[in-house]
Design a protein around this motif. Structure first.
Motif, PDB file in Angstrom:
ATOM      1  N   ARG A  31       1.194  -1.286   0.336  1.00 10.47           N
ATOM      2  CA  ARG A  31      -0.091   0.410   0.138  1.00 10.47           C
ATOM      3  C   ARG A  31       1.070   1.426   0.113  1.00 10.47           C
ATOM      4  O   ARG A  31       0.600   2.378  -0.506  1.00 10.47           O
ATOM      5  CB  ARG A  31      -0.616   0.172   1.151  1.00 10.47           C
ATOM      6  CG  ARG A  31      -1.866   1.220   0.896  1.00 10.47           C
ATOM      7  CD  ARG A  31      -2.509   0.741   2.614  1.00 10.47           C
ATOM      8  NE  ARG A  31      -3.922   1.996   2.205  1.00 10.47           N
ATOM      9  CZ  ARG A  31      -4.848   1.963   3.289  1.00 10.47           C
ATOM     10  NH1 ARG A  31      -4.986   0.954   3.492  1.00 10.47           N
ATOM     11  NH2 ARG A  31      -6.014   3.224   3.492  1.00 10.47           N
ATOM     12  N   GLY A  32       2.398   1.440   0.625  1.00  6.51           N
ATOM     13  CA  GLY A  32       3.107   2.190   0.774  1.00  6.51           C
ATOM     14  C   GLY A  32       3.271   2.658  -0.577  1.00  6.51           C
ATOM     15  O   GLY A  32       3.982   3.442  -1.209  1.00  6.51           O
ATOM     16  N   MET A  33       4.032   1.089  -1.208  1.00  7.52           N
ATOM     17  CA  MET A  33       3.681   1.655  -2.672  1.00  7.52           C
ATOM     18  C   MET A  33       2.964   2.403  -3.949  1.00  7.52           C
ATOM     19  O   MET A  33       3.533   3.678  -4.384  1.00  7.52           O
ATOM     20  CB  MET A  33       4.675   0.645  -2.828  1.00  7.52           C
ATOM     21  CG  MET A  33       6.441  -0.660  -2.283  1.00  7.52           C
ATOM     22  SD  MET A  33       6.600  -1.362  -3.125  1.00  7.52           S
ATOM     23  CE  MET A  33       5.976  -2.738  -3.051  1.00  7.52           C
ATOM     24  N   VAL A  34       2.250   2.249  -3.288  1.00 10.77           N
ATOM     25  CA  VAL A  34       0.567   2.389  -4.485  1.00 10.77           C
ATOM     26  C   VAL A  34       1.064   3.632  -3.997  1.00 10.77           C
ATOM     27  O   VAL A  34       0.686   4.711  -4.896  1.00 10.77           O
ATOM     28  CB  VAL A  34      -0.717   1.520  -4.217  1.00 10.77           C
ATOM     29  CG1 VAL A  34      -1.186   2.597  -4.585  1.00 10.77           C
ATOM     30  CG2 VAL A  34      -0.413   0.247  -4.383  1.00 10.77           C
ATOM     31  N   GLU A  35       0.725   4.067  -2.433  1.00 10.48           N
ATOM     32  CA  GLU A  35       1.146   6.054  -2.034  1.00 10.48           C
ATOM     33  C   GLU A  35       1.577   6.302  -3.154  1.00 10.48           C
ATOM     34  O   GLU A  35       1.870   7.997  -3.137  1.00 10.48           O
ATOM     35  CB  GLU A  35       0.563   5.995  -1.030  1.00 10.48           C
ATOM     36  CG  GLU A  35      -0.827   4.925  -0.632  1.00 10.48           C
ATOM     37  CD  GLU A  35      -0.895   5.169   1.295  1.00 10.48           C
ATOM     38  OE1 GLU A  35      -2.220   4.921   1.887  1.00 10.48           O
ATOM     39  OE2 GLU A  35       0.168   5.176   1.498  1.00 10.48           O
ATOM     40  N   THR A  36       3.394   5.999  -3.181  1.00  9.15           N
ATOM     41  CA  THR A  36       4.307   6.635  -3.819  1.00  9.15           C
ATOM     42  C   THR A  36       3.967   7.181  -5.056  1.00  9.15           C
ATOM     43  O   THR A  36       4.832   7.941  -5.170  1.00  9.15           O
ATOM     44  CB  THR A  36       5.594   5.826  -2.994  1.00  9.15           C
ATOM     45  OG1 THR A  36       5.474   5.751  -1.658  1.00  9.15           O
ATOM     46  CG2 THR A  36       6.736   6.665  -3.711  1.00  9.15           C
ATOM     47  N   LEU A  67      -5.794   9.673  -0.632  1.00 10.25           N
ATOM     48  CA  LEU A  67      -5.290   8.952  -0.098  1.00 10.25           C
ATOM     49  C   LEU A  67      -5.232   8.827   1.895  1.00 10.25           C
ATOM     50  O   LEU A  67      -5.067   7.887   2.635  1.00 10.25           O
ATOM     51  CB  LEU A  67      -3.681   8.265  -0.344  1.00 10.25           C
ATOM     52  CG  LEU A  67      -3.444   8.426  -1.731  1.00 10.25           C
ATOM     53  CD1 LEU A  67      -2.214   7.945  -1.645  1.00 10.25           C
ATOM     54  CD2 LEU A  67      -4.104   6.470  -2.313  1.00 10.25           C
ATOM     55  N   VAL A  68      -4.955  10.478   2.733  1.00  8.34           N
ATOM     56  CA  VAL A  68      -4.558  10.066   3.875  1.00  8.34           C
ATOM     57  C   VAL A  68      -6.395   9.808   4.233  1.00  8.34           C
ATOM     58  O   VAL A  68      -6.671   9.511   5.321  1.00  8.34           O
ATOM     59  CB  VAL A  68      -4.243  11.817   4.118  1.00  8.34           C
ATOM     60  CG1 VAL A  68      -3.993  12.660   4.841  1.00  8.34           C
ATOM     61  CG2 VAL A  68      -2.781  12.054   3.249  1.00  8.34           C
ATOM     62  N   LYS A  79       1.766   8.131   8.888  1.00  6.26           N
ATOM     63  CA  LYS A  79       2.988   8.509   8.275  1.00  6.26           C
ATOM     64  C   LYS A  79       3.292   8.744   7.253  1.00  6.26           C
ATOM     65  O   LYS A  79       3.392   9.745   6.085  1.00  6.26           O
ATOM     66  CB  LYS A  79       3.271   8.337   9.067  1.00  6.26           C
ATOM     67  CG  LYS A  79       3.708   6.015   8.600  1.00  6.26           C
ATOM     68  CD  LYS A  79       5.131   6.234  10.062  1.00  6.26           C
ATOM     69  CE  LYS A  79       5.915   4.570   9.698  1.00  6.26           C
ATOM     70  NZ  LYS A  79       6.061   3.698  10.286  1.00  6.26           N
ATOM     71  N   HIS A  80       2.630   7.543   5.869  1.00  2.38           N
ATOM     72  CA  HIS A  80       3.329   7.337   4.730  1.00  2.38           C
ATOM     73  C   HIS A  80       2.848   8.353   3.652  1.00  2.38           C
ATOM     74  O   HIS A  80       2.805   9.572   2.784  1.00  2.38           O
ATOM     75  CB  HIS A  80       3.456   5.884   4.055  1.00  2.38           C
ATOM     76  CG  HIS A  80       4.031   4.239   4.668  1.00  2.38           C
ATOM     77  ND1 HIS A  80       5.901   5.022   5.183  1.00  2.38           N
ATOM     78  CD2 HIS A  80       3.755   4.059   5.968  1.00  2.38           C
ATOM     79  CE1 HIS A  80       6.507   3.685   5.389  1.00  2.38           C
ATOM     80  NE2 HIS A  80       5.276   3.590   6.497  1.00  2.38           N
ATOM     81  N   ALA A  81       1.360   8.757   4.109  1.00  5.36           N
ATOM     82  CA  ALA A  81       0.051   8.707   3.524  1.00  5.36           C
ATOM     83  C   ALA A  81       0.604  10.623   3.384  1.00  5.36           C
ATOM     84  O   ALA A  81       0.839  11.262   2.468  1.00  5.36           O
ATOM     85  CB  ALA A  81      -0.801   8.509   3.494  1.00  5.36           C
ATOM     86  N   PHE A  82       1.275  10.629   5.256  1.00  7.77           N
ATOM     87  CA  PHE A  82       0.748  13.063   5.126  1.00  7.77           C
ATOM     88  C   PHE A  82       2.759  12.252   4.435  1.00  7.77           C
ATOM     89  O   PHE A  82       2.734  13.481   3.934  1.00  7.77           O
ATOM     90  CB  PHE A  82       0.951  12.508   6.469  1.00  7.77           C
ATOM     91  CG  PHE A  82       0.344  12.977   7.176  1.00  7.77           C
ATOM     92  CD1 PHE A  82      -0.531  14.222   6.561  1.00  7.77           C
ATOM     93  CD2 PHE A  82      -0.322  12.420   8.280  1.00  7.77           C
ATOM     94  CE1 PHE A  82      -1.670  14.541   7.409  1.00  7.77           C
ATOM     95  CE2 PHE A  82      -1.701  12.890   8.749  1.00  7.77           C
ATOM     96  CZ  PHE A  82      -2.556  13.769   7.754  1.00  7.77           C
ATOM     97  N   SER A  83       3.943  11.709   4.909  1.00  2.34           N
ATOM     98  CA  SER A  83       5.391  11.858   3.609  1.00  2.34           C
ATOM     99  C   SER A  83       4.484  12.070   2.525  1.00  2.34           C
ATOM    100  O   SER A  83       5.647  12.715   1.476  1.00  2.34           O
ATOM    101  CB  SER A  83       5.957  10.794   3.617  1.00  2.34           C
ATOM    102  OG  SER A  83       5.367   9.904   3.562  1.00  2.34           O
ATOM    103  N   GLY A  84       3.835  11.934   1.544  1.00  2.00           N
ATOM    104  CA  GLY A  84       3.587  11.729   0.087  1.00  2.00           C
ATOM    105  C   GLY A  84       3.171  12.639  -0.144  1.00  2.00           C
ATOM    106  O   GLY A  84       3.215  13.560  -0.740  1.00  2.00           O
TER     107      GLY A  84
END
Length: 254
Positions: A31-36, A67-68, A79-84
């Motif tokens: 999921r983190g990769m997709v959001e990236t 996404l967030v 955290k990963h979505a916010f960083s994105g």
């Protein structure tokens, strides 16, 4: 590492079993990769179709915010979505300020370069960055620095891998940033999003799977607290058997 610090064989097996899951947790998983990838993919797709910087930027920022929201609704870690979102927002600001669509990718490229340097510098300093990132995930914090040299070595190897892989990625992207047109550059950058990341994660897993198991410092602290509590209870029971009053016992212990 003393005999008390040496991880047991069972702990070693448990460590190998959880290493893969811990890595996915630390780096966001599928999921983190997709959001990236999604914001950049949407940006370059729209720009390829209509060459409109504004609509491309708005769409990329919009999907990042969506996404967030999805993670917040599902009460997942954000955290990963916010960083994105922050990365996309910086890219949008850069691109809007310069009017050059390629500048949408510039903050992310500079971040990648800075991260590569950080991996290498921290490793040379004896505190490899990957160990600082994964130490809390494995509940070992910084115990690997002084009590688990085999694990410190594995973290150093992994940090070298991350640093060199990211530097190689930068060596490809920065020349293209100057020479390639926006559309080609965008598609190449998207193509290079996941493969280097997966390679670095895989190498990290290989190094850590062969390393000694982490020392669970949280479990150690809990064990020490239980031991102290048991010792106090033992002393209290012994005092009661002797018929010693509580005030007298406190005075004696003081």
């Amino acid at each position: 590492m003393t005999s008390l610090d040496k991880p047991t064989e069972g702990a070693q097996q448990d460590s190998r079993a959880v290493t893969e899951a811990a890595l996915f947790e630390a780096f966001g998983g599928v999921r983190g990769m997709v959001e990236t990838v999604m914001p950049g993919l949407l940006f370059v797709t729209i720009f390829t179709i209509n060459k409109d910087l504004h609509w491309s930027a708005i769409a990329a920022l919009g999907v990042s915010l969506l996404l967030v929201v999805v993670r917040l609704v599902k009460r997942d870690t954000v955290k990963h979505a916010f960083s994105g979102v922050f990365g996309v927002a910086f890219g949008v600001v850069f691109a809007m300020m310069t009017g050059n669509a390629k500048d949408f990718y510039l903050p992310g490229m500079l971040y990648t370069l800075g991260l590569a340097i950080a991996y290498i510098v921290t490793t040379l300093a004896g505190v490899p960055l990957i160990g600082l990132i994964l130490g809390p995930v494995f509940k070992e914090n910084l115990s690997w620095r002084t009590r688990n040299p085999g694990r410190k070595k594995a973290y150093a190897k992994a940090s070298w891998a991350w640093g060199l892989i990211l530097l190689a990625k930068c060596a490809v992207l920065f020349p293209l940033y100057w020479w390639a047109d926006t559309t080609k550059f965008g598609w190449i950058l998207i193509a290079l999003k996941i493969p280097p990341f997966l390679l670095a994660v895989w190498l990290t897993w290989v190094f850590l799977a062969k390393a000694p198991a982490p020392i669970d410092v949280f479990a150690e602290m809990e064990a020490e607290e239980k031991a102290e509590k048991a010792e106090k209870e033992r002393k209290a029971a012994l005092a009661e058997e002797r018929g010693e009053s509580a005030p007298a016992r406190h005075r004696r212990e003081a």
